[in-house]
Structure formats: C-alpha cells, structure tokens
Motif scaffolding. Structure first.
Motif, PDB file in Angstrom:
ATOM      1  N   GLN A  30     -12.944 -13.076 -30.155  1.00 37.87           N
ATOM      2  CA  GLN A  30     -13.910 -14.046 -30.084  1.00 37.87           C
ATOM      3  C   GLN A  30     -13.890 -14.959 -28.714  1.00 37.87           C
ATOM      4  O   GLN A  30     -14.353 -14.678 -27.730  1.00 37.87           O
ATOM      5  N   GLY A  31     -12.426 -15.047 -28.392  1.00 42.53           N
ATOM      6  CA  GLY A  31     -12.039 -15.463 -27.390  1.00 42.53           C
ATOM      7  C   GLY A  31     -12.511 -14.501 -26.022  1.00 42.53           C
ATOM      8  O   GLY A  31     -12.500 -15.847 -24.956  1.00 42.53           O
ATOM      9  N   LEU A  32     -11.874 -14.074 -26.554  1.00 42.94           N
ATOM     10  CA  LEU A  32     -12.156 -12.709 -25.331  1.00 42.94           C
ATOM     11  C   LEU A  32     -13.704 -12.306 -24.890  1.00 42.94           C
ATOM     12  O   LEU A  32     -14.547 -12.799 -23.407  1.00 42.94           O
ATOM     13  N   ILE A  33     -13.603 -12.803 -25.781  1.00 37.53           N
ATOM     14  CA  ILE A  33     -15.916 -12.821 -25.574  1.00 37.53           C
ATOM     15  C   ILE A  33     -16.023 -13.601 -25.020  1.00 37.53           C
ATOM     16  O   ILE A  33     -17.266 -14.042 -23.673  1.00 37.53           O
ATOM     17  N   ALA A  34     -16.178 -15.181 -25.251  1.00 36.10           N
ATOM     18  CA  ALA A  34     -16.409 -16.193 -25.155  1.00 36.10           C
ATOM     19  C   ALA A  34     -16.126 -15.933 -23.297  1.00 36.10           C
ATOM     20  O   ALA A  34     -16.740 -16.804 -22.756  1.00 36.10           O
ATOM     21  N   HIS A  35     -14.632 -15.730 -23.071  1.00 36.81           N
ATOM     22  CA  HIS A  35     -13.890 -15.609 -21.749  1.00 36.81           C
ATOM     23  C   HIS A  35     -15.035 -14.990 -20.852  1.00 36.81           C
ATOM     24  O   HIS A  35     -15.791 -15.479 -19.678  1.00 36.81           O
ATOM     25  N   GLY A  36     -15.279 -13.790 -21.345  1.00 35.37           N
ATOM     26  CA  GLY A  36     -16.460 -12.423 -20.758  1.00 35.37           C
ATOM     27  C   GLY A  36     -18.054 -13.466 -20.031  1.00 35.37           C
ATOM     28  O   GLY A  36     -18.353 -13.592 -19.479  1.00 35.37           O
ATOM     29  N   ARG A  37     -18.548 -14.192 -21.007  1.00 30.30           N
ATOM     30  CA  ARG A  37     -19.003 -14.723 -20.922  1.00 30.30           C
ATOM     31  C   ARG A  37     -19.178 -15.993 -19.926  1.00 30.30           C
ATOM     32  O   ARG A  37     -19.788 -16.064 -18.678  1.00 30.30           O
ATOM     33  N   GLY A  38     -18.178 -16.857 -19.466  1.00 32.95           N
ATOM     34  CA  GLY A  38     -17.903 -17.324 -19.072  1.00 32.95           C
ATOM     35  C   GLY A  38     -17.428 -16.787 -17.485  1.00 32.95           C
ATOM     36  O   GLY A  38     -18.385 -17.353 -16.074  1.00 32.95           O
ATOM     37  N   GLU A  39     -16.755 -15.674 -17.068  1.00 34.58           N
ATOM     38  CA  GLU A  39     -17.466 -15.292 -16.060  1.00 34.58           C
ATOM     39  C   GLU A  39     -18.578 -14.553 -15.213  1.00 34.58           C
ATOM     40  O   GLU A  39     -18.478 -14.524 -14.178  1.00 34.58           O
ATOM     41  N   ALA A  40     -19.050 -14.645 -16.245  1.00 34.62           N
ATOM     42  CA  ALA A  40     -20.405 -13.519 -15.940  1.00 34.62           C
ATOM     43  C   ALA A  40     -20.893 -15.142 -14.850  1.00 34.62           C
ATOM     44  O   ALA A  40     -21.540 -15.263 -13.304  1.00 34.62           O
ATOM     45  N   PHE A  41     -20.639 -15.991 -15.755  1.00 34.89           N
ATOM     46  CA  PHE A  41     -21.119 -17.169 -14.839  1.00 34.89           C
ATOM     47  C   PHE A  41     -20.704 -17.739 -13.676  1.00 34.89           C
ATOM     48  O   PHE A  41     -21.084 -18.724 -12.550  1.00 34.89           O
ATOM     49  N   ASP A  42     -19.078 -17.634 -13.835  1.00 36.93           N
ATOM     50  CA  ASP A  42     -18.227 -17.740 -12.674  1.00 36.93           C
ATOM     51  C   ASP A  42     -18.184 -16.735 -11.196  1.00 36.93           C
ATOM     52  O   ASP A  42     -18.427 -17.531 -10.131  1.00 36.93           O
ATOM     53  N   TYR A  43     -19.024 -16.244 -11.823  1.00 29.90           N
ATOM     54  CA  TYR A  43     -19.266 -14.944 -10.660  1.00 29.90           C
ATOM     55  C   TYR A  43     -20.513 -15.433  -9.660  1.00 29.90           C
ATOM     56  O   TYR A  43     -20.519 -15.439  -8.961  1.00 29.90           O
ATOM     57  N   LEU A  44     -21.563 -15.995 -10.586  1.00 30.99           N
ATOM     58  CA  LEU A  44     -22.754 -16.136  -9.956  1.00 30.99           C
ATOM     59  C   LEU A  44     -22.300 -17.643  -9.068  1.00 30.99           C
ATOM     60  O   LEU A  44     -23.048 -17.884  -8.275  1.00 30.99           O
ATOM     61  N   LEU A  45     -21.164 -18.355  -9.602  1.00 28.32           N
ATOM     62  CA  LEU A  45     -21.050 -19.247  -8.631  1.00 28.32           C
ATOM     63  C   LEU A  45     -20.100 -19.444  -7.382  1.00 28.32           C
ATOM     64  O   LEU A  45     -19.767 -19.734  -7.052  1.00 28.32           O
ATOM     65  N   GLY A  46     -19.674 -18.488  -7.118  1.00 23.14           N
ATOM     66  CA  GLY A  46     -18.780 -18.222  -6.641  1.00 23.14           C
ATOM     67  C   GLY A  46     -17.415 -17.873  -6.768  1.00 23.14           C
ATOM     68  O   GLY A  46     -16.416 -17.673  -5.355  1.00 23.14           O
ATOM     69  N   GLU A  47     -17.096 -17.790  -7.791  1.00 26.41           N
ATOM     70  CA  GLU A  47     -15.635 -17.712  -7.692  1.00 26.41           C
ATOM     71  C   GLU A  47     -15.033 -19.027  -7.741  1.00 26.41           C
ATOM     72  O   GLU A  47     -13.989 -18.532  -7.019  1.00 26.41           O
TER      73      GLU A  47
END
Ligand code: PTJ
Length: 256
Positions: A30-47
């Motif tokens: 489940q931690g991998l799934i949670a990280h994927g959600r975070g990645e999506a927001f990070d992408y929009l923040l410009g990483e």
C-alpha cells in the motif's frame, strides 16, 4: 538499469528504492500506491520545492526548536526514503524518533528500527511493548504510541500521514507538522503546519534549516511561527498546482 540521462532518472531511482524496501519488509504494498498518488501531485508541482514549501519548512523548524518534547513519527515509506536525514534532523532538534505504522507488525517495526539504527539513531521509540499508550478515538493501529514519545510530545512531525491520526493528535492538543504533496488532503488541512513537498526534498531541507535556525533567539523563532498561515500557504501551493495543470495542458511537454 536506469540510464543516467533518462528525464525521470531520479523519480525512477526512488521507485527502485521503495521496491527494494518492500522486499526487505520495511515498506508495504500500500505504501507503493500511496507514493504513486504523491508522484501525481509532485508532477503538477514541477517536482521542485516551491517558495511556499520553503516558508512552511522554516516555520516548522522554528516550531520544533521551540518545542519541549518534539517527536518525529516514522512509517515505512519515510524510513525507506529518508532514514539518514530523519536521524540528522532529530539530532539537531533534540527530537525523539518513534516508529508508528498503519500496517503494524512487530517484524516491520524491528526492520524499521534497524534501518534507523544503521543510519545513526541511538534510541528508537514506539517498538513492541513500548507502544503501550493509545491515542483516544483512533481505531487504526496508528493509535498505539510510546508513553515517552508521541504520547507526551507537544509537537509531532508526521511525514506522509493519514488524516485520522493528524486530527486525533490535534484533538489531544498537540501541534502537528505534516509533509504531504497533496494540499487537499485531510492531513494537510488539519495539521498545524503543512509542508507541501516531497519528503525526499523536504527532510534534507529541514536539516539545513535546523542548522541555520538553531542559534536564533526564542523571540525570533516565535515571530517566524506567528507570521505563518497554514490556510494561506495551502492556497498558495494549490495555485502552483493549478498553474502546473495549465502549463502542461497548454502544450508544454512534461517529462514523462
Ligand atoms: O508504513 P505504514 O504501515 O504506516 O503505511 C504507510 C502508508 C503510506 C501506506 C499509509 O500512511 C497511507 O496509506 O497513507 P495515505 O493515506 O495513502 O497518505 C499518503 C499521503 O502522502 C498522500 O496524500 C500522498 O499524496 C502523500 N505522499 C505520498 N508520497 C509522498 C507523499 N507526500 C510527500 N512525499 C512523498 N514522497
């Protein structure tokens, strides 16, 4: 093998690290799934760490320096991604480190404790029998806390959190500092200070900030905390995400 010049090399390396930690029993699926959600927001923040996240980091570190009993709560993802910096931060801030898991098992607690010790932690709270106290009105395994750690803390840093515990800790009268890439999450909304940034960038920046602020006067630290508005900061972070959607939707090509 990740090519060095791959546009998403760093992001792919982080994924590999999480998968390796999954194999070692530190991270849960489940931690991998949670990280994927975070990645999506990070992408929009410009990483990248925004100026708003930097402001939140400054206020968070000032709040921890003012605390009597600051505690850093560590789950599987955080241990995997930033064990060394968590230990450094705890040492500069004189904070305790406590393992607190949603998917709790003694094996995972011990694996995370070992990882923290390998990275220099001398004492790790919340493992096994130590987590004998309960956060009231919280049903998940995260309710189990250490009497000498989160239970007695006045300020708790909760990188990568679920909203229930943040709300419950705030109800207990504690100040909660969250690191969450999603400025809309319940955690982000209910924390005292939310750092909208990736833990992989935010925790090292907190270490730098702690080294800089540790000599500051109590009055200066109070002034930093008092001038910070979490609601205003979250709105500003959301505006960066909105801009990110427009930028990418307007034809600019992302890195993936
Ligand atoms: O190790 P355990 O057993 O305590 O379990 C940990 C997980 C992550 C599974 C558990 O805490 C969980 O389910 O978390 P949530 O409720 O999915 O919340 C995770 C939040 O963190 C989401 O809002 C994500 O956007 C955000 N997030 C994910 N990765 C990162 C992140 N925020 C900052 N940095 C990240 N790398």
């Amino acid at each position: 093998m990740i090519p060095e010049n791959h546009p998403r090399a760093e992001s792919l390396r982080v994924r590999d690290r999480l998968v390796e930690c999954l194999r070692r029993g530190i991270v849960v699926e489940q931690g991998l799934i949670a990280h994927g959600r975070g990645e999506a927001f990070d992408y929009l923040l410009g990483e990248r760490t925004t100026m708003h996240a930097r402001e939140a980091i400054r206020a968070a570190v000032a709040m921890m320096l003012l605390a009597e009993h600051p505690v850093i709560s560590v789950n599987g993802n955080v241990a995997c991604l930033c064990a060394r910096d968590v230990v450094r931060l705890a040492s500069i801030l004189n904070a305790r480190i406590e393992v607190n898991l949603f998917y709790r098992s003694y094996e995972r607690e011990r694996a995370i404790e070992m990882l923290l010790r390998e990275n220099g932690a001398e004492m790790v709270y919340g493992v096994g029998e130590r987590a004998s106290m309960s956060i009231p009105e919280l049903m998940s395994e995260r309710r189990r806390v250490d009497r000498d750690g989160i239970y007695m803390a006045d300020v708790v840093l909760v990188p990568l959190e679920d909203g229930d515990r943040t709300e419950a800790l705030v109800r207990m009268g504690k100040k909660v500092i969250a690191i969450d890439l999603n400025p809309l999450s319940r955690t982000a909304r209910s924390a005292t200070i939310t750092i909208v940034d990736n833990v992989t960038r935010a925790v090292p920046l907190m270490v730098d900030m702690a080294s800089r602020l540790r000599g500051a006067s109590i009055d200066d630290l109070h002034a930093i905390v008092n001038s910070f508005s979490n609601a205003g900061n979250l709105e500003a972070s959301l505006a960066v995400i909105r801009d990110g959607v427009e930028r990418l939707g307007g034809g600019e090509v992302g890195s993936s």
